[in-house]
Design an enzyme around this catalytic site. Sequence first.
Site, PDB file in Angstrom:
ATOM      1  CG  ASP A   1       3.507  -0.600   1.494  1.00  0.00           C
ATOM      2  OD1 ASP A   1       4.492  -0.069   2.045  1.00  0.00           O
ATOM      3  OD2 ASP A   1       2.895  -0.072   0.548  1.00  0.00           O
TER       4      ASP A   1
ATOM      5  CD  GLU B   1       3.570   6.133   4.919  1.00  0.00           C
ATOM      6  OE1 GLU B   1       2.868   6.919   4.265  1.00  0.00           O
ATOM      7  OE2 GLU B   1       4.666   5.698   4.502  1.00  0.00           O
TER       8      GLU B   1
END
Length: 500
Positions: free
Chosen positions: A52, A222
């Site tokens: 991420d 997401e």
Amino acid sequence: MTVTSTGPLAKTCALLLAGGLLVALSPSAAVAAPVYTTSEAGNPFVDGWYADPDTEIYDGRYWVFPTTSKAYHEQTRLDAFSSADMVNWTKHPDVLTTADISWAEYALWAPAPVKRNGKYYLYFAANDIQNDAQLGGIGVAVADRPEGPYKDAIGRPLISQFHNGAQPIDQDVFIDDDGQAYMYYGGWHHANVVKLNPDMTSLGTFADGSTYKEITPENYTEGSFMFKRDGKYYFMWSEGGWTGPDYSVSYAMSDSPTGPFRKIDKVLAQDPAVARGSGHHSVVNVPGTDVWYIVYHRRPLSETDGNHRQLAYDRLHFNADGTIRRVEMQVRDNFADGNALGWKTYGGSWSAAGGRYRASRSPGGKALLDTNFADLTYDADVTLTSGGGDAGLTFRVTRPGVGPDSYSGYYAGISASGRVVLGRADGSWTPLGTARMSLPPGSTHRLRVTAVGSSIKVYVDDLATPRISVTDGTHRSGANGVRVFDTAASFDNVAVRPAQ
């Protein structure tokens, strides 16, 4: 992350990533200098399991803030990495931990950095809440320096509940040209955008009085991300399962920071020859240029643990109409960062130093990349430093082990005695071809192998005319690497790509 570039020549005095250096440009300087095609010093570009990544540029340095990819309840700390050249990276450990946040216990995810008001803000998700009764969500920390330490800015989550079905995770902050800050976030297949007030620690409202505006595009899962280029807003997201091979990145374009956002295409997806699970990314623009990179995480081919994710970056290219070309995950390593991340050794002694990967003399020491190419073009510079044996490239390798021929696959090498060799290994050695040429000790030679189906060709220096050309279809695909046999050698400028 904040990205507000308006075009390739928006700034006449800026920093250009060129030839491995950040070079100051004068107003009259051109921007057509060399740029990276990928992480030329090798992906992963930092050591460790991370995911991420969000990226920001602070005072001429690139900063990457990732999630620490560990077991669920061990995700309690965030590290950061900084670099002046996107080659040599400095680790800044524990820039934020759950000890700094009274309400956070675990699942410290997806840090999003931004600078404003002379302060450095870091937005994060914590606790992975599953319903509105649980404590957690998206928080904001603040520091006086990019490397922290960051402290909780408000003592509670900024967003602590589900709105429009969006789990409060995976936030990204974008500041538009007019100074308005937005935060894009959401999991569970729903995405929202909110306005941030100038204090960056409270939420504003839209013209209709609402606070949370749903912007969910097709196949959203997401990992929201926003950037702006040439007046267009690019909303990007991850789709598919984060532990599966279908994890990928898609995008939409709009004339407004709040949409509507309709999916155009995938940008990044797994490559069965390079890596799986590529996604949850950020995008960074080299200031003053139209050079863009996508920074993301991916899982090595041989790894099955879902948390075994690594950081990588590749070039992001645009078409004339502003749409984004699909990213090619490239395999290169020039060892300019002084390490050999991504390589695994089998026998021998190996080290990365002076921009080369060096092997001491051994009876068949190998170093392999976690790749699985079938038809390929494989290039590297090979320098023979001592010994009477040979050194070169292995390809289509499976079942590697320690020992001269302890692998299945092919090897093409050169020796100081003036021989070019090609052979097949499968626990024993089968010669396939030889050629003679001048190869003085200490000289560097460009070695290329092309393998298409059963056709294998070996080139040395002259990349138009093969020194060896054979037909052998025993081994169809596998890893790529380098090898020495009874000689010491060094390797540089490794590049593997699908055969054209």
